[in-house]
Design a protein around this motif. Structure first.
Motif, PDB file in Angstrom:
ATOM      1  N   GLU A 174       0.826  -1.209   0.000  1.00  0.00           N
ATOM      2  CA  GLU A 174       0.000   0.000   0.000  1.00  0.00           C
ATOM      3  C   GLU A 174       0.854   1.250   0.000  1.00  0.00           C
ATOM      4  O   GLU A 174       0.483   2.272  -0.583  1.00  0.00           O
ATOM      5  CB  GLU A 174      -0.929  -0.003   1.218  1.00  0.00           C
ATOM      6  CG  GLU A 174      -2.081  -0.985   1.094  1.00  0.00           C
ATOM      7  CD  GLU A 174      -3.113  -0.775   2.194  1.00  0.00           C
ATOM      8  OE1 GLU A 174      -3.134   0.326   2.797  1.00  0.00           O
ATOM      9  OE2 GLU A 174      -3.893  -1.701   2.445  1.00  0.00           O
ATOM     10  N   GLU A 175       1.986   1.173   0.686  1.00  0.00           N
ATOM     11  CA  GLU A 175       2.890   2.329   0.719  1.00  0.00           C
ATOM     12  C   GLU A 175       3.737   2.308  -0.554  1.00  0.00           C
ATOM     13  O   GLU A 175       4.818   1.719  -0.606  1.00  0.00           O
ATOM     14  CB  GLU A 175       3.774   2.268   1.971  1.00  0.00           C
ATOM     15  CG  GLU A 175       3.023   2.467   3.273  1.00  0.00           C
ATOM     16  CD  GLU A 175       2.366   3.840   3.344  1.00  0.00           C
ATOM     17  OE1 GLU A 175       2.998   4.822   2.920  1.00  0.00           O
ATOM     18  OE2 GLU A 175       1.210   3.918   3.800  1.00  0.00           O
ATOM     19  N   ARG A 176       3.238   2.927  -1.561  1.00  0.00           N
ATOM     20  CA  ARG A 176       3.925   2.925  -2.850  1.00  0.00           C
ATOM     21  C   ARG A 176       3.535   4.185  -3.606  1.00  0.00           C
ATOM     22  O   ARG A 176       2.572   4.873  -3.258  1.00  0.00           O
ATOM     23  CB  ARG A 176       3.521   1.705  -3.675  1.00  0.00           C
ATOM     24  CG  ARG A 176       2.047   1.773  -4.052  1.00  0.00           C
ATOM     25  CD  ARG A 176       1.581   0.727  -5.011  1.00  0.00           C
ATOM     26  NE  ARG A 176       0.222   1.017  -5.442  1.00  0.00           N
ATOM     27  CZ  ARG A 176      -0.877   0.584  -4.842  1.00  0.00           C
ATOM     28  NH1 ARG A 176      -0.788  -0.175  -3.763  1.00  0.00           N
ATOM     29  NH2 ARG A 176      -2.068   0.931  -5.314  1.00  0.00           N
ATOM     30  N   GLN A 177       4.274   4.443  -4.678  1.00  0.00           N
ATOM     31  CA  GLN A 177       3.919   5.521  -5.603  1.00  0.00           C
ATOM     32  C   GLN A 177       3.189   4.907  -6.791  1.00  0.00           C
ATOM     33  O   GLN A 177       3.661   3.945  -7.386  1.00  0.00           O
ATOM     34  CB  GLN A 177       5.190   6.229  -6.078  1.00  0.00           C
ATOM     35  CG  GLN A 177       4.947   7.379  -7.044  1.00  0.00           C
ATOM     36  CD  GLN A 177       6.251   7.977  -7.556  1.00  0.00           C
ATOM     37  OE1 GLN A 177       7.191   7.241  -7.868  1.00  0.00           O
ATOM     38  NE2 GLN A 177       6.318   9.289  -7.634  1.00  0.00           N
ATOM     39  N   THR A 178       2.005   5.441  -7.104  1.00  0.00           N
ATOM     40  CA  THR A 178       1.214   4.927  -8.217  1.00  0.00           C
ATOM     41  C   THR A 178       1.112   6.008  -9.288  1.00  0.00           C
ATOM     42  O   THR A 178       0.611   7.111  -9.032  1.00  0.00           O
ATOM     43  CB  THR A 178      -0.199   4.512  -7.764  1.00  0.00           C
ATOM     44  OG1 THR A 178      -0.074   3.563  -6.701  1.00  0.00           O
ATOM     45  CG2 THR A 178      -0.967   3.879  -8.918  1.00  0.00           C
ATOM     46  N   VAL A 179       1.577   5.683 -10.483  1.00  0.00           N
ATOM     47  CA  VAL A 179       1.625   6.646 -11.589  1.00  0.00           C
ATOM     48  C   VAL A 179       0.787   6.098 -12.742  1.00  0.00           C
ATOM     49  O   VAL A 179       0.905   4.925 -13.099  1.00  0.00           O
ATOM     50  CB  VAL A 179       3.085   6.876 -12.054  1.00  0.00           C
ATOM     51  CG1 VAL A 179       3.133   7.818 -13.248  1.00  0.00           C
ATOM     52  CG2 VAL A 179       3.918   7.420 -10.897  1.00  0.00           C
ATOM     53  N   LEU A 180      -0.043   6.945 -13.311  1.00  0.00           N
ATOM     54  CA  LEU A 180      -0.947   6.521 -14.387  1.00  0.00           C
ATOM     55  C   LEU A 180      -0.841   7.506 -15.545  1.00  0.00           C
ATOM     56  O   LEU A 180      -0.970   8.717 -15.354  1.00  0.00           O
ATOM     57  CB  LEU A 180      -2.379   6.449 -13.841  1.00  0.00           C
ATOM     58  CG  LEU A 180      -3.492   5.947 -14.744  1.00  0.00           C
ATOM     59  CD1 LEU A 180      -4.561   5.244 -13.895  1.00  0.00           C
ATOM     60  CD2 LEU A 180      -4.154   7.090 -15.504  1.00  0.00           C
TER      61      LEU A 180
END
Length: 572
Positions: A174-180
């Motif tokens: 959950e502790e992550r960087q999400t890039v779209l």
């Protein structure tokens, strides 16, 4: 903004300089600082704006040198895009030996991919399905993942990967960087951002024009069923060194590839049903120039990055306006100019292209197809110039001995030269089709002598007169009223046509399809035994009652077997 102003490391800047870049695109200058900060990001930008560098450069910058586990995962819609992104990352990390990449995608050896992952890849690029396979096998472990990137997210959803994407997003920390990154923002994309991103920064890059300014755009009106010949004419006339031809279906890619290859063109097809080894071979052959015509579907062409494509041909009208932009964006790259040609048949396709023109805010100019005679003349002139140049430069002195051997047999030098030039030219011109141009739309006004043509489909093929009339009007470009009486028999049909145009109509119509049936057309033999028929139109037909009813009975001709006139019909 210059790359040197974006906070990148000397190693990354060195690699960027080697690639010949100094100034960042808008999406790069906006996205790189956000990703370096660790924030979630939504990037809305079209293909060709430099998205790979926008997420690739900050990804390699954030890799922990001492951690050999997977720290970044990039999901792509197609294997070609995954391979392309992996290649780009390797170029950016040229001076960063601690950055290890691996590409995982369907259709390739699972064992090789497992070996690459075991060697300690810290950035993995892949398609959702194959990523899921590796996760299930525990050959791809994402416990230490720090960043996940969804590249061309809208395309992945269009291809049915939503469940896979959500399962992957649900399985990573959950502790992550999400890039779209996505060209469009449909509701399904927004739902993913709501569920799996935390306060994302939105970056929107709008192109000032929706299409490429460096690409000249043209279209050609072609009779139904003659696109194949029209494409061969254009390829022979313009001789692009490298070109792409787009079709809407895999079947058409296969058929067109076979036709072009049998016509002497160096062409190959590319679509999703091909094995990965075959796809890779075709792409390598295209990039190296061993083949110079690539025929592809829109999805298969994703991720193909070749800068020196001279021309793009739209054999089929794209099914989506955005696809047109993606297609023509394959040419006119790297500061070069390019050309895009679209083939249209029938009014509907003309209207569809007009819609595309309005959507892209681009001028798509109409052109007439080149004449075969002009192409042949051009090739003759070129061969003549080469011969004269070879003579002036004394290019082949050793050939005089061969010539003397032929002359000693009693042949003249003129005969030998003519034969050699003819042999050379026949190679170039034998596969150029003779294209019969559409007949003028104003033909048929007033009375004219008619003859009957026989068409090889009839009642048993579920043929009705409107099918025949519609095909004739579309393919010949004549108005419906130019044709006379239509008789439907069990195994064939006849139609009255203008006598002085019979040869052109026979040539244009032969091999075309009517109601899905390929037909042959010839002059009708009046001495042939007649079958039971249904006739439509012409003098002596029982059409008076139908005319008094305002033509209502015309709609019942294939049930009643009566004879009616098509005088007032117009093909729609």
């Amino acid at each position: 903004m210059l790359f040197t102003e974006l906070g990148l490391s000397p190693e990354a800047l060195h690699a960027i300089d080697d690639l010949g870049f100094s100034e960042a695109t808008e999406i790069q200058s906006k996205a790189i600082p956000v990703m370096l900060s660790g924030a979630d990001l939504i990037g809305r930008s079209n293909t060709g704006t430099g998205k790979t560098a926008a997420f690739g450069l900050p990804l390699i910058e954030r890799i922990d040198r001492g951690d050999r586990s997977v720290q970044a995962l990039i999901l792509c819609p197609t294997r070609e895009l995954a391979m392309q992104a992996c290649e780009e990352l390797n170029k950016f990390s040229k001076y960063m030996p601690w950055v290890k990449t691996a590409a995982v995608y369907g259709g390739a050896s699972m064992d090789r991919q497992i070996s690459a992952l075991k060697r300690g890849a810290n950035i993995v690029v892949g398609t959702p399905g194959r990523v899921m396979d590796h996760m299930d096998r525990r050959t791809l472990k994402l416990e230490n993942l720090r960043t996940i990137v969804l590249d061309e997210a809208d395309e992945m959803l269009n291809m049915g990967f939503r469940e896979d994407i959500e399962q992957i997003l649900g399985a990573v920390p959950e502790e992550r960087q999400t890039v779209l990154f996505s060209a469009t923002m449909p509701p399904a994309i927004l739902a993913i951002t709501d569920l799996y991103q935390h306060d994302p920064v939105m970056i929107k890059v709008e192109n000032k024009t929706r299409t490429v300014e460096s690409v000249e755009q043209y279209y050609y009106e072609v009779p139904m069923g003659r696109k194949n010949d029209a494409l061969k004419l254009l390829l022979a006339a313009y001789e692009p060194k490298l070109s792409m031809v787009f079709c809407n279906t895999k079947k058409m890619v296969d058929e067109l590839s076979e036709s072009l290859v049998s016509g002497g063109f160096k062409a190959a097809g590319l679509h999703g049903d091909m094995k990965q080894q075959s796809r890779t071979q075709v792409l390598n052959a295209f990039k190296s120039g061993r083949i110079n015509i690539l025929i592809a579907t829109d999805v298969a062409a994703r991720g193909i990055d070749v800068d020196n494509v001279d021309a793009v041909f739209n054999y089929d009208i794209p099914q989506d306006n955005e696809y047109y932009i993606h297609r023509i964006g394959r040419t006119g790259r790297a500061g070069k100019s390019g050309k895009a040609y679209t083939l249209v048949s029938g009014r509907r396709q003309v209207y569809e292209l007009r819609d595309i023109s309005r959507f892209t805010k681009a001028d798509i100019a109409k052109r007439d197809l080149p004449d075969r005679s002009e192409i042949v003349e051009k090739k003759i002139s070129r061969v003549s110039d080469k011969v004269i140049s070879a003579i002036n430069e004394n290019k082949y002195p050793e050939s005089r001995a061969y010539l003397d051997g032929i002359l000693s047999q009693g042949y003249s030098a003129e005969d030998v030269a003519a034969a050699l030039i003819g042999m050379r030219l026949s190679k170039d011109v034998k596969n150029i089709p003779e294209f019969v141009k559409s007949l003028p739309r104003d033909f048929g006004r007033g009375k004219t002598e008619t003859v009957k043509l026989e068409i090889s489909v009839g009642r048993r093929n579920r043929i009705a007169p409107n099918f025949i009339l519609g095909a004739l009007a579309d393919i010949t470009n004549l108005p419906g009223k130019a044709f006379g009486k239509i008789d439907i028999y069990d195994n064939y049909s006849t139609v009255e046509v203008p006598a002085d145009e019979k040869d052109s109509i026979i040539e244009v119509m032969n091999g075309q399809k009517i109601n899905g049936q390929r037909v042959t057309v010839k002059l009708y033999d009046v001495g042939r035994r007649k079958e039971p028929r249904r006739d439509f139109g012409g003098k002596g037909g029982r059409n008076d009652r139908g005319n008094r009813r305002g033509g209502r009975d015309d709609r019942r001709h294939d049930r009643t077997g009566r004879s009616y006139s098509n005088k007032n019909k117009r093909h729609q």
